[in-house]
Structure formats: structure tokens, C-alpha cells
Design a protein around this motif. Structure first.
Motif, short mmCIF file in Angstrom:
data_model
loop_
_atom_site.label_atom_id
_atom_site.label_comp_id
_atom_site.label_asym_id
_atom_site.label_seq_id
_atom_site.Cartn_x
_atom_site.Cartn_y
_atom_site.Cartn_z
N PHE A 159 0.85 -1.19 0.00
CA PHE A 159 0.00 0.00 0.00
C PHE A 159 0.89 1.24 0.00
CE2 PHE A 159 -2.44 3.44 1.80
CZ PHE A 159 -3.75 3.22 1.41
N ILE A 160 0.63 2.16 -0.93
CA ILE A 160 1.34 3.45 -0.97
C ILE A 160 0.29 4.56 -0.92
CG2 ILE A 160 2.80 5.01 -2.31
CD1 ILE A 160 4.21 2.63 -3.48
N GLY A 161 0.38 5.43 0.10
CA GLY A 161 -0.56 6.53 0.25
C GLY A 161 0.11 7.73 0.88
N CYS A 162 -0.70 8.76 1.16
CA CYS A 162 -0.18 10.02 1.71
C CYS A 162 -0.62 10.17 3.16
CB CYS A 162 -0.69 11.20 0.88
SG CYS A 162 -0.16 12.82 1.49
N GLU A 163 0.32 10.42 4.04
CA GLU A 163 0.03 10.48 5.47
C GLU A 163 -0.67 11.77 5.90
OE1 GLU A 163 3.80 10.13 7.33
OE2 GLU A 163 4.51 12.14 6.75
N THR A 164 -0.72 12.76 5.03
CA THR A 164 -1.38 14.03 5.38
C THR A 164 -2.80 14.12 4.84
OG1 THR A 164 -0.43 15.11 3.42
CG2 THR A 164 0.82 15.26 5.48
N THR A 166 -6.55 12.89 5.07
CA THR A 166 -7.50 12.18 5.92
C THR A 166 -8.25 11.08 5.17
OG1 THR A 166 -7.80 14.12 7.35
CG2 THR A 166 -9.54 12.45 7.39
N PRO A 167 -8.78 11.35 3.96
CA PRO A 167 -9.45 10.27 3.22
C PRO A 167 -8.53 9.09 2.94
CG PRO A 167 -10.00 12.39 2.27
CD PRO A 167 -8.89 12.63 3.24
N GLN A 168 -7.27 9.36 2.62
CA GLN A 168 -6.36 8.27 2.30
C GLN A 168 -6.02 7.43 3.53
OE1 GLN A 168 -3.06 9.12 -0.28
NE2 GLN A 168 -4.17 10.75 -1.35
N LEU A 169 -5.92 8.07 4.68
CA LEU A 169 -5.69 7.32 5.92
C LEU A 169 -6.91 6.46 6.26
CD1 LEU A 169 -3.85 9.97 8.12
CD2 LEU A 169 -2.85 8.06 6.85
N THR A 170 -8.09 6.99 5.97
CA THR A 170 -9.32 6.20 6.16
C THR A 170 -9.31 4.98 5.26
OG1 THR A 170 -10.58 8.19 6.74
CG2 THR A 170 -11.84 6.26 6.03
N ARG A 171 -8.87 5.15 4.01
CA ARG A 171 -8.82 4.02 3.08
C ARG A 171 -7.76 3.01 3.48
NH1 ARG A 171 -9.36 8.56 -1.60
NH2 ARG A 171 -11.52 9.09 -1.04
N LEU A 172 -6.68 3.48 4.10
CA LEU A 172 -5.67 2.55 4.61
C LEU A 172 -6.26 1.68 5.72
CD1 LEU A 172 -2.81 1.43 4.94
CD2 LEU A 172 -2.26 3.43 6.36
N LYS A 173 -7.04 2.29 6.58
CA LYS A 173 -7.69 1.54 7.65
C LYS A 173 -8.62 0.49 7.05
CE LYS A 173 -10.80 2.11 11.60
NZ LYS A 173 -11.61 3.08 12.39
N CYS A 174 -9.37 0.87 6.03
CA CYS A 174 -10.28 -0.08 5.37
C CYS A 174 -9.49 -1.20 4.68
CB CYS A 174 -11.15 0.66 4.34
SG CYS A 174 -12.26 1.89 5.07
N TYR A 175 -8.34 -0.87 4.13
CA TYR A 175 -7.46 -1.86 3.50
C TYR A 175 -7.03 -2.91 4.52
CZ TYR A 175 -2.80 -3.48 1.90
OH TYR A 175 -1.70 -4.23 1.59
N THR A 194 3.65 8.69 2.26
CA THR A 194 4.45 9.83 1.81
C THR A 194 4.02 11.09 2.55
OG1 THR A 194 2.91 10.42 0.04
CG2 THR A 194 4.58 8.77 -0.47
N PRO A 195 4.91 12.07 2.69
CA PRO A 195 4.54 13.34 3.34
C PRO A 195 3.66 14.22 2.47
CG PRO A 195 6.82 13.40 2.61
CD PRO A 195 6.35 11.99 2.40
N SER A 196 3.67 13.96 1.15
CA SER A 196 2.82 14.73 0.24
C SER A 196 2.53 13.87 -0.98
CB SER A 196 3.52 16.03 -0.19
OG SER A 196 4.51 15.77 -1.17
N MET A 197 1.74 14.42 -1.90
CA MET A 197 1.41 13.69 -3.12
C MET A 197 2.26 14.16 -4.30
SD MET A 197 -2.71 13.25 -2.75
CE MET A 197 -2.84 12.45 -4.34
N SER A 198 3.37 14.78 -4.03
CA SER A 198 4.25 15.23 -5.10
C SER A 198 4.91 14.04 -5.78
CB SER A 198 5.32 16.18 -4.56
OG SER A 198 6.25 15.47 -3.76
#
Length: 730
Positions: A159-164, A166-175, A194-198
Motif C-alpha cells: 500500500f502506498i498513500g499520503c500520510e497528510t 484524511t481520506p487516504q488514511l481512512t482508506r488505509l484503515k479499510c485496506y 508519503t509526506p505529500s502527493m508530489s
């Protein structure tokens, strides 16, 4: 008809029968070149049209805003002055869109301050008392994981997502929940945040994952799950740089169906978040709230859907179905027919697929088919043929680009049977058809972007800018608007301007309405508006619903008024362009005409609050009547005038007796005394400006002469203006 729809229509009809068409608004910030904001607004506008509602767009187009400073949010928050009754009856908000500029608590308090206005949210931020239209992240992730596990038998995930986010952290929890549900252990070092989506941060995340695991041939990781198509597309690109192919070496999935995923090297399997549907549903829920303000409404979930593309290891449904249907097509096998017969039959069938093409063009396409089958050169001859067709089509409105995808499917059904006995040729032609689909999608996107971005590409924009810049008076600016709005696809404008530059959106005079209103409305102009929400509805279209965008006119931190621009051109950037051109022109005119004397800029909120009693602030929330802030704001806008109770009552749309009584209740003072005290506070500020003489200060504050000013000042402060200045300027 659906019972809820019937109930809403009945309510709205009864309102119109009483002469009140419901008006709703939308507040949020986005890059409206992104399809998300466009789809939200399109859904709202469609619902507003279907239900015959007026629609006011308060959205801030951040990517189009040419501010002289970088504090965008401070300007946008001025728009909140408009988000009240009676101007609007309810508001759809995108609260989380402000989280890029404000912390969550500030966003919540900003929107909460709009209560009791009925509101519905379409973002992820919880705002007390405001129901939301949302997608179910848990359901959406479960759909993706079920597909990956049940259809592909994958069991090794990353799983690769952005730590900043909120929706992506929610999806990580669902994962994580889905892994547990399917009894799959999480692999060590398989979750990278990641710290950002850059692109840089995502590239670093991919390198980390590669350092932990061998991503070739699905040995250690079979699929990388991401919570965003932007991340998925960037991951695919970075993997390719490391020689890792998607989906052959490792699969990748996205989330939210953004253009980034569609144009990725391997089109991204994703979740469609139904933005248009959610925009539409938010308006319906808002109508329900307006109908039943006493009811408590729960957040409503809108179903999402899985879009299967190629990054997970599948082919699109259209491709799969095309293969299934190919068995029902005529068999063009070269073993059973001569190439000449195949060419002749193919020519006839292709003419049916592309009826707008002449015989020479069709013959070139047929020749390119056989060149691609036998020669397999890069780029494909068919690709070149389609490129030429698409370029010509953009100039021919008789052909719709979006129909080309079906044409490609039909062409594929004809051609694949020719090569089904040669696996190399079959794979090559499948690659060609994938390229054709991508090419068509890209052209559709380019055309879509062009329709949204044409403001900045119009050949005559520079001339329009020159016309605005050449205006040397308010009348000339109005003349430019009369002639140039139609050039930019804007049907009309309601324009309100302040008498002088101000430090905020203040009292303004409604000066221009286009198209020209009936004579009985026109003769009311200029019309003084003490508060933006108090602009009478008679100045908007009366015989039909209206849809407008609010633009606040300012140059740096100086404000000139505001405009309601009627929506014609769907390109939101065009309205910000008008704001920029109009504001620059007004700045020049105001300076030229000496309209730069701010009557209230030096008078701080602390000074005003210091005058008012504690009881007045406690009564500020008294509903259904005039407020203390309205009284003080009006008086501050008239510090250079004598107190005129009759005019003030008329401007504030209340009776004189009610105004006098409420002023005493709210402030503890009569109108005359309060006006005098405000003038004295302003005088203290002006006395600190060494270049100003007492006579000039007296004149600015509406006193008959310098002596009378000095007498009033001493009565309120206990000392003369000169003595006060001497003490406070040390």
C-alpha cells in the motif's frame, strides 16, 4: 414519480405560488480545471435546473486567481458575507476543500458560523449539525480487494498513500480491515506513506518499496493498492523507470477515477466516486432540509462502482465483450478467402463504421490494417490514420469524438478474426487497439480542456483587456461590460460598487444590470445596498430561474464592490478573468477620481467593541430584526456625514421608530450618540496622522466646522484634540 421527488416539487411549487423561488448556493475551493469540481457543480446545476431553483456559485477557483499576494483564503472568506438569508435559502458546502488553507477547527468554525442557514456538505470533514453526501470508503475498498483476491487470486499486497490526507488514511484503515477479513497477513515493510502527493515523494516511496521487496514477476508483491489515481499513475511511471512492468510484474490499483489514471502507462483500475451524482444528491438533501428545518438528517451514502481497466491485470469490459462477440462476426481467415476478397469485404464494413469518410480515406485505413498485421512497425499505420482523423474531426462538428470508442470496438471485431491463428499478430493488434483507445481519450480530454480553458486562449482576450484598461470613468467601464460580456459567453451581470476603496466588502450602490431590466427596475438604480445579503431579488431575472457566480472586486487588499455574473460559459476561469480585468480598471478609475479616502479603514473592531456595552453583544443574536453590526457598519460608512435617521431607516429597510428602539436596546446609545462616538474614535486615529490638520479632520468626519469638532471631542474625551494628540504622540 418517486415519492420524495413529488414531495419536493410540491413544496417548491407552493413557494413559487407565493412569489418565492428557492435560491441555493455552493461554497468551496478547488482547481476547477480538475474534473472533480466541474462534476460536482455540474450535478448541482442539473438538480437546480430540474427542480427550478436559483443557483448562486460562491466557489473560489484557486488556480485561476491572480492575487497580488499569496493570502488567497483571506480574500475568499469575504464571500461568506453573502452566504445568509434572505439572499439564499440554503447552501451546499465543500468544507474539506478549505483544509489546504485552514486547520480543521477553523474550517468547522467558519461554516458553523453560518447557522441556522440550512447546509449540506459534500466533503469528508464533520461539521456539527450539517449532514453530508459521502461515499462509503469501506465498501469501495472492499470492492477493490474482492476483485483482486477473488478474480486474480492475489494474496501479497503493498500500500502506498499520503500520510497528510484524511481520506487516504481512512482508506488505509479499510485496506487493513479487508486483509483481516480475507485472512491475509500484512507483509512487513509493505505500507509506505508519503509526506505529500508530489511526484518526488511518490518516487521516493516506490524506491523504498523496491529496496524492501523484489517487485518482478509478482514474486514478493503481487499488487500495490493506492488510495488515489494520482498516486497510482505516478507509481506506475516510477516502476517503469526501474524496469518493472504493470501489470505483468506487479499490479496497481487506484481510487477516485481521475484523469491521471486514465492516461497512465497502464490504465488504472479504480473506483468511480460518482461526483456528478453526489452533487445532484446534495441539492436534493438540501431541499429536504429547507422543507423540514426542524428535522435531523443523517449523512447519506452514495454507491461507488469499480472501473476495471488494465493495471490490475484485466482488460476493459468493452475489450472483453468485443472478443466474445468476435465469434459471431464473418470469418475473414486468409486460409478460407483470398486477401483481395478480405480487403473488399473489410472495405465495405469499414465504410459503415466510418460513414463520414470518403473512399480514399477508407482505403488508406484498410491498407494500414494489413501493413500493421504484416509489418508491425512503430508507430502503427492505423494509429497515424486515426491521428489524422481526430485532428480533422476537431474542425468538423458533424462528428463527435466520444463516439470513436464504439467505432474502435466495431473495428476490432472485424480485424481480430484475421489474426486469431497467429498469436504474435494477435497480441500486436491488441496493442494497436489499446493505443487507439488511449489516443481517442487523449483527444477528448484535450477538447474538454480547451472548452474549459478557452478564456486564456481566446484570440481577442488581449483586446478585451485593452478595452478595460482604457476606461477612464465608471461609465466607460460599464460600456465595456455591455459590449464585452457577450464576447466571453456571459449572459448578464448585476454590479454593485462602493463609493470609495474600502478595506472590506462594504456598503455599495447597485449601478448596472445587464441585460437591461424593465423601466420600473432601471429607474431604481443606483440602489444602495447596506449588506450583500440584502440585495432585493427584483434585480435578478424575474420571469425565469437564474444561475450566477459571485465575484468580489478587489485590487490587492482594496475592495470596490462585487458582481453577480450570470453563468453561460461553463468555464469557471472566465469569471475570474472578468474579476481581474474589472478590478484593475476600477483601481485606476478610483485613483484617478480621488476615491481613495477610506472612511472606516482606520477604525478597528476593538475600537467599535469598546464603545458597545456587554449587553449589546449579548443581544446580537436576536433573530428576525436588525443587528448591532448592521447599525455600526452603516454609521461607519457615513462618518463624513451628519446623522440622518430617515435615510438610515430607509437604507436598512426598517421603520424609523424600530431603528431608534433597537439601536438603544442593542448598543445602549441613541443613533446620534453612537454616531458621534464612532466619529470621535476615528478622530483619534486621524489625529495620529501628522500631515492632517484639524480642519481637514473635522471636514472628513462631517462636522460643521473645526470649533464644533473640538467641542464634541472634548466632551467625549475630557481634553481638546491638540492636547489628546500631544499626549498620545509622545
Amino acid at each position: 414519480m418517486n415519492h420524495d421527488i413529488s414531495k419536493r416539487r410540491s413544496f417548491l411549487t407552493s413557494q413559487k405560488a407565493r412569489g418565492h423561488r428557492i435560491t441555493i448556493g455552493f461554497a468551496g475551493i478547488a482547481d476547477f480545471r480538475s474534473f472533480i469540481g466541474q462534476e460536482y457543480i455540474a450535478g448541482m446545476q442539473k438538480a437546480a435546473s430540474d427542480y427550478d431553483l436559483n443557483f448562486i456559485n460562491f466557489a473560489g477557483a484557486i488556480k485561476y486567481s491572480f492575487f497580488d499576494d499569496i493570502d488567497f483564503i483571506s480574500h475568499y472568506l469575504k464571500t461568506f458575507k453573502f452566504m445568509k438569508a434572505p439572499l439564499i435559502d440554503g447552501l451546499v458546502i465543500w468544507g474539506s476543500s478549505l483544509c489546504e488553507f485552514l486547520d480543521n477547527d477553523s474550517v468547522v468554525s467558519t461554516f458553523s458560523a453560518l447557522n441556522p442557514l440550512p447546509m449540506v456538505d459534500i466533503g469528508y470533514l464533520d461539521i456539527p449539525g450539517v449532514p453530508s453526501i459521502r461515499i462509503d470508503n469501506s465498501y469501495s475498498i472492499s470492492v477493490i480487494m474482492a476483485h483482486l483476491i477473488q478474480e486474480h487470486s492475489y494474496s501479497k499486497f503493498a500500500f502506498i498513500g499520503c500520510e497528510t490526507s484524511t481520506p487516504q488514511l481512512t482508506r488505509l484503515k479499510c485496506y487493513h480491515e479487508q486483509l483481516n477479513l480475507f485472512g491475509i497477513d500484512e507483509i512487513k515493510n509493505s505500507v509506505i506513506l508519503t509526506p505529500s502527493m508530489s511526484d518526488v515523494d511518490i518516487a521516493i516511496a516506490v524506491e523504498k518499496l523496491i529496496s524492501y521487496h523484489d517487485l518482478h514477476d509478482k514474486q514478493e508483491i503481487e499488487c500495490i493498492v493506492t488510495p488515489s489515481d494520482m498516486i497510482a499513475a505516478a507509481v506506475i511511471e516510477e516502476l517503469d523507470k526501474h524496469g518493472i512492468s504493470v501489470p505483468i510484474d506487479v499490479a496497481v490499483t487506484g481510487f477516485n477515477n481521475q484523469y491521471n489514471g486514465l492516461f497512465a502507462r497502464s490504465p488504472v483500475t479504480t473506483i468511480d466516486l460518482a461526483y456528478f451524482k453526489r452533487g445532484y444528491a446534495s441539492v436534493e438533501l438540501l431541499i429536504d432540509r429547507i422543507m423540514s428545518p426542524q428535522d435531523v438528517f443523517e449523512t447519506r451514502m452514495v454507491h461507488t462502482s469499480l472501473l476495471v481497466r488494465q493495471s490490475c491485470g484485466c482488460f476493459e469490459k468493452s475489450v472483453v465483450h468485443a472478443a466474445e462477440d468476435s465469434s459471431r462476426q464473418e470469418d475473414f481467415s486468409v486460409e478460407r478467402s483470398s486477401e483481395g476478397d478480405v480487403r473488399t469485404s473489410l472495405f465495405q464494413k469499414v465504410r459503415i463504421i466510418f460513414p463520414h469518410q470518403d473512399e480514399t480515406s477508407i482505403e488508406r485505413l484498410v491498407n494500414s490494417v494489413f501493413d500493421d498485421i504484416y509489418e508491425q512497425k512503430t508507430p502503427s499505420k492505423m494509429l497515424r490514420w486515426f491521428q489524422n482523423l481526430l485532428q480533422n474531426t476537431r474542425k468538423d462538428s458533424s462528428i463527435v469524438n466520444s463516439e470513436f470508442q464504439q467505432s474502435i470496438t466495431s473495428l476490432r471485431k472485424l480485424i481480430l478474426p484475421l489474426v486469431r491463428d497467429d498469436i504474435k499478430q494477435y497480441v500486436h493488434m491488441e496493442d494497436v487497439f489499446h493505443q487507439l483507445r488511449a489516443l481517442v481519450s487523449i483527444f477528448i480530454e484535450y477538447d474538454s480542456m480547451a472548452s474549459r480553458e478557452d478564456t486564456y486562449l481566446m484570440n481577442n482576450l488581449s483586446q478585451i483587456a485593452i478595452n478595460f484598461a482604457s476606461a477612464t470613468s465608471g461609465k466607460q467601464i460599464q460600456d465595456v461590460l455591455r459590449y464585452q460580456l457577450s464576447e466571453m459567453g456571459i449572459p448578464g451581470i448585476v454590479l454593485a460598487l462602493s463609493e470609495n476603496m474600502t478595506s472590506d466588502v462594504a456598503t455599495a450602490n447597485l449601478e448596472l444590470i445587464l441585460p437591461e431590466p424593465p423601466a420600473d427596475i432601471q429607474e431604481k438604480l443606483p440602489y444602495r445596498i447596506t449588506e450583500p445579503t440584502r440585495i432585493p431579488k427584483i434585480f435578478f431575472p424575474q420571469t425565469r430561474r437564474f444561475s450566477v457566480i459571485v465575484e468580489i472586486l478587489h485590487y490587492s487588499d482594496k475592495y470596490f464592490g462585487y458582481a453577480f455574473l450570470e453563468v453561460g460559459n461553463p468555464n469557471i476561469s472566465i469569471y475570474d478573468t472578468v474579476r481581474t480585468l474589472l478590478s484593475n480598471a476600477l483601481n485606476s478609475v478610483y485613483i484617478r477620481e480621488g476615491r481613495t479616502k477610506e472612511r472606516t479603514a482606520l477604525l478597528s473592531n476593538e475600537q467599535v467593541e469598546g464603545i458597545l456595552s456587554t449587553s449589546s453583544r449579548e443581544q446580537e443574536e436576536f433573530r428576525g430584526s436588525i443587528k448591532a453590526s448592521q447599525i455600526t457598519n452603516y454609521l461607519m460608512e457615513h462618518l463624513n456625514e451628519m446623522t440622518d435617521l430617515d435615510r438610515m431607516a430607509s437604507d436598512l429597510s426598517v421603520s424609523k421608530s424600530h431603528l431608534v428602539r433597537r439601536a438603544k436596546e442593542l448598543t445602549g446609545f441613541t443613533i446620534q450618540t453612537l454616531h458621534e462616538k464612532l466619529k470621535i474614535e476615528q478622530a483619534k486615529n486621524l489625529l495620529q496622522v501628522e500631515s492632517l490638520k484639524l480642519g481637514e479632520i473635522a471636514n472628513r468626519l462631517g462636522f460643521q466646522n473645526q470649533n464644533y469638532f473640538s467641542s464634541v471631542f472634548k466632551k467625549n474625551t475630557g481634553m481638546s484634540p491638540r492636547a489628546w494628540a500631544k499626549r498620545n504622540l509622545r
